[in-house]
Design a protein around this motif. Sequence first.
Motif, PDB file in Angstrom:
ATOM      1  N   LEU A   8      28.828  -3.744 -27.582  1.00  0.00           N
ATOM      2  CA  LEU A   8      28.460  -2.206 -27.095  1.00  0.00           C
ATOM      3  C   LEU A   8      29.935  -1.468 -27.263  1.00  0.00           C
ATOM      4  O   LEU A   8      29.801  -0.200 -27.887  1.00  0.00           O
ATOM      5  CB  LEU A   8      28.291  -2.003 -25.568  1.00  0.00           C
ATOM      6  CG  LEU A   8      28.164  -0.573 -24.970  1.00  0.00           C
ATOM      7  CD1 LEU A   8      26.837   0.235 -25.822  1.00  0.00           C
ATOM      8  CD2 LEU A   8      27.814  -0.551 -23.703  1.00  0.00           C
ATOM      9  N   THR A   9      30.988  -1.951 -27.012  1.00  0.00           N
ATOM     10  CA  THR A   9      32.393  -1.240 -27.526  1.00  0.00           C
ATOM     11  C   THR A   9      32.366  -1.241 -28.974  1.00  0.00           C
ATOM     12  O   THR A   9      33.080  -0.060 -29.163  1.00  0.00           O
ATOM     13  CB  THR A   9      33.437  -2.269 -27.059  1.00  0.00           C
ATOM     14  OG1 THR A   9      33.369  -2.538 -25.557  1.00  0.00           O
ATOM     15  CG2 THR A   9      34.855  -1.713 -27.233  1.00  0.00           C
ATOM     16  N   ILE A  10      31.982  -2.073 -29.682  1.00  0.00           N
ATOM     17  CA  ILE A  10      31.797  -1.959 -31.099  1.00  0.00           C
ATOM     18  C   ILE A  10      30.980  -0.556 -31.509  1.00  0.00           C
ATOM     19  O   ILE A  10      31.353   0.147 -32.394  1.00  0.00           O
ATOM     20  CB  ILE A  10      31.580  -3.126 -31.911  1.00  0.00           C
ATOM     21  CG1 ILE A  10      32.685  -4.053 -31.750  1.00  0.00           C
ATOM     22  CG2 ILE A  10      31.467  -2.958 -33.442  1.00  0.00           C
ATOM     23  CD1 ILE A  10      32.264  -5.508 -32.099  1.00  0.00           C
ATOM     24  N   ALA A  11      29.676  -0.806 -30.948  1.00  0.00           N
ATOM     25  CA  ALA A  11      28.671   0.112 -31.178  1.00  0.00           C
ATOM     26  C   ALA A  11      29.490   1.655 -30.671  1.00  0.00           C
ATOM     27  O   ALA A  11      29.316   2.587 -31.835  1.00  0.00           O
ATOM     28  CB  ALA A  11      27.534   0.091 -30.456  1.00  0.00           C
ATOM     29  N   GLN A  12      30.120   1.650 -29.822  1.00  0.00           N
ATOM     30  CA  GLN A  12      30.716   2.957 -29.163  1.00  0.00           C
ATOM     31  C   GLN A  12      31.774   3.484 -30.165  1.00  0.00           C
ATOM     32  O   GLN A  12      31.648   4.597 -30.200  1.00  0.00           O
ATOM     33  CB  GLN A  12      31.243   2.796 -27.874  1.00  0.00           C
ATOM     34  CG  GLN A  12      30.049   2.868 -26.648  1.00  0.00           C
ATOM     35  CD  GLN A  12      30.665   2.232 -25.423  1.00  0.00           C
ATOM     36  OE1 GLN A  12      31.746   2.094 -25.126  1.00  0.00           O
ATOM     37  NE2 GLN A  12      29.825   2.891 -24.504  1.00  0.00           N
ATOM     38  N   GLY A  13      32.345   2.534 -30.946  1.00  0.00           N
ATOM     39  CA  GLY A  13      33.175   3.242 -31.585  1.00  0.00           C
ATOM     40  C   GLY A  13      32.710   3.789 -32.948  1.00  0.00           C
ATOM     41  O   GLY A  13      33.124   4.748 -33.371  1.00  0.00           O
ATOM     42  N   VAL A  14      31.500   3.081 -33.545  1.00  0.00           N
ATOM     43  CA  VAL A  14      30.701   3.697 -34.574  1.00  0.00           C
ATOM     44  C   VAL A  14      30.159   4.944 -33.854  1.00  0.00           C
ATOM     45  O   VAL A  14      30.209   6.127 -34.809  1.00  0.00           O
ATOM     46  CB  VAL A  14      29.631   3.114 -34.871  1.00  0.00           C
ATOM     47  CG1 VAL A  14      28.417   3.606 -35.879  1.00  0.00           C
ATOM     48  CG2 VAL A  14      29.861   1.480 -35.496  1.00  0.00           C
ATOM     49  N   TRP A  15      29.736   5.259 -32.800  1.00  0.00           N
ATOM     50  CA  TRP A  15      29.228   6.592 -32.245  1.00  0.00           C
ATOM     51  C   TRP A  15      30.361   7.534 -32.132  1.00  0.00           C
ATOM     52  O   TRP A  15      30.207   8.572 -32.521  1.00  0.00           O
ATOM     53  CB  TRP A  15      28.411   6.287 -30.866  1.00  0.00           C
ATOM     54  CG  TRP A  15      27.308   5.313 -30.580  1.00  0.00           C
ATOM     55  CD1 TRP A  15      26.916   4.602 -31.617  1.00  0.00           C
ATOM     56  CD2 TRP A  15      27.096   4.846 -29.530  1.00  0.00           C
ATOM     57  NE1 TRP A  15      26.001   3.791 -31.214  1.00  0.00           N
ATOM     58  CE2 TRP A  15      26.217   3.797 -29.832  1.00  0.00           C
ATOM     59  CE3 TRP A  15      27.395   4.908 -28.367  1.00  0.00           C
ATOM     60  CZ2 TRP A  15      25.454   3.166 -29.077  1.00  0.00           C
ATOM     61  CZ3 TRP A  15      26.855   4.216 -27.257  1.00  0.00           C
ATOM     62  CH2 TRP A  15      25.875   3.150 -27.533  1.00  0.00           C
ATOM     63  N   THR A  16      31.737   7.092 -31.507  1.00  0.00           N
ATOM     64  CA  THR A  16      32.549   8.176 -31.465  1.00  0.00           C
ATOM     65  C   THR A  16      32.978   8.726 -32.537  1.00  0.00           C
ATOM     66  O   THR A  16      33.120   9.992 -32.561  1.00  0.00           O
ATOM     67  CB  THR A  16      33.676   7.362 -30.764  1.00  0.00           C
ATOM     68  OG1 THR A  16      33.251   6.873 -29.547  1.00  0.00           O
ATOM     69  CG2 THR A  16      34.919   8.286 -30.628  1.00  0.00           C
ATOM     70  N   LYS A  17      32.866   8.063 -34.041  1.00  0.00           N
ATOM     71  CA  LYS A  17      33.247   8.598 -35.117  1.00  0.00           C
ATOM     72  C   LYS A  17      32.114   9.639 -35.444  1.00  0.00           C
ATOM     73  O   LYS A  17      32.463  10.803 -35.997  1.00  0.00           O
ATOM     74  CB  LYS A  17      33.519   7.617 -36.265  1.00  0.00           C
ATOM     75  CG  LYS A  17      33.964   8.154 -37.736  1.00  0.00           C
ATOM     76  CD  LYS A  17      34.233   6.829 -38.543  1.00  0.00           C
ATOM     77  CE  LYS A  17      34.830   7.329 -39.770  1.00  0.00           C
ATOM     78  NZ  LYS A  17      34.080   8.203 -40.545  1.00  0.00           N
ATOM     79  N   ALA A  18      30.824   9.205 -35.290  1.00  0.00           N
ATOM     80  CA  ALA A  18      29.723  10.192 -35.739  1.00  0.00           C
ATOM     81  C   ALA A  18      29.778  11.452 -34.925  1.00  0.00           C
ATOM     82  O   ALA A  18      29.493  12.361 -35.357  1.00  0.00           O
ATOM     83  CB  ALA A  18      28.445   9.233 -35.596  1.00  0.00           C
ATOM     84  N   LEU A  19      30.219  11.313 -33.775  1.00  0.00           N
ATOM     85  CA  LEU A  19      30.129  12.187 -32.712  1.00  0.00           C
ATOM     86  C   LEU A  19      31.219  13.582 -32.760  1.00  0.00           C
ATOM     87  O   LEU A  19      30.945  14.446 -32.702  1.00  0.00           O
ATOM     88  CB  LEU A  19      30.315  11.906 -31.311  1.00  0.00           C
ATOM     89  CG  LEU A  19      29.154  11.058 -30.615  1.00  0.00           C
ATOM     90  CD1 LEU A  19      29.667  10.387 -29.260  1.00  0.00           C
ATOM     91  CD2 LEU A  19      28.028  11.835 -30.336  1.00  0.00           C
ATOM     92  N   GLU A  20      32.118  12.991 -33.866  1.00  0.00           N
ATOM     93  CA  GLU A  20      33.198  14.162 -34.045  1.00  0.00           C
ATOM     94  C   GLU A  20      32.368  15.221 -34.989  1.00  0.00           C
ATOM     95  O   GLU A  20      32.906  16.511 -34.631  1.00  0.00           O
ATOM     96  CB  GLU A  20      34.039  13.522 -35.037  1.00  0.00           C
ATOM     97  CG  GLU A  20      35.153  12.646 -34.296  1.00  0.00           C
ATOM     98  CD  GLU A  20      35.969  11.790 -35.464  1.00  0.00           C
ATOM     99  OE1 GLU A  20      35.829  12.389 -36.651  1.00  0.00           O
ATOM    100  OE2 GLU A  20      36.697  11.091 -34.853  1.00  0.00           O
ATOM    101  N   ASN A  21      31.436  14.921 -35.664  1.00  0.00           N
ATOM    102  CA  ASN A  21      30.707  16.217 -36.419  1.00  0.00           C
ATOM    103  C   ASN A  21      29.245  16.541 -36.047  1.00  0.00           C
ATOM    104  O   ASN A  21      28.580  17.359 -36.444  1.00  0.00           O
ATOM    105  CB  ASN A  21      30.763  16.065 -38.130  1.00  0.00           C
ATOM    106  CG  ASN A  21      32.090  15.730 -38.383  1.00  0.00           C
ATOM    107  OD1 ASN A  21      32.972  16.947 -38.252  1.00  0.00           O
ATOM    108  ND2 ASN A  21      32.564  14.908 -39.052  1.00  0.00           N
TER     109      ASN A  21
END
Length: 181
Positions: A8-21
Amino acid sequence: MQTAVNMLTIAQGVWTKALENARVIVDATSGACKDTLYLARHKRPDAHIYAFDVQPTAMLQTKKTTEEYKDDITYILDSHENISQVVKDNPDLVVFNLGYLPGGDHTITTVPEVTVKAVESAMKQLAVNGVISIMVYPGHPSGKEEGVHLFILLEELPKEELEEQLSLFFNEAEFVLAEEV
């Protein structure tokens, strides 16, 4: 020294980057609402979240836990296979956290055929540079079957039409697929 990293921590890293835009965000399986809450806390102020789940108990839990963000979330008691019927804009981020509701009835799970249909639909609707994140749990029979179906789907994608980034993370219980189209 080894560091254990939860999927989940790895997935959240992907989400955080995507959430920027991201302006349009879909939690395709709100479940215990931890993902919806994470997305709400980390999204842009002008972004909107669509949270889907088929279980009334899960949706009530999601509404209760995300109460302070309710103006930025549309709650949909429906299957993720109907995302394109509800979400009219192109999503920038679609999150699937498959399996069963933690603490719920483990016989009620996401279904491989429905999930594949939902992922295919999300890929068609996804915004340019959008991300689809899929967390699969092969530790139970339905999850294992779901993982196999998703791998087949991803292998069959027309590579010339997609600029894709596929990240796979495995451990004994779970793996993450992240697809950027």
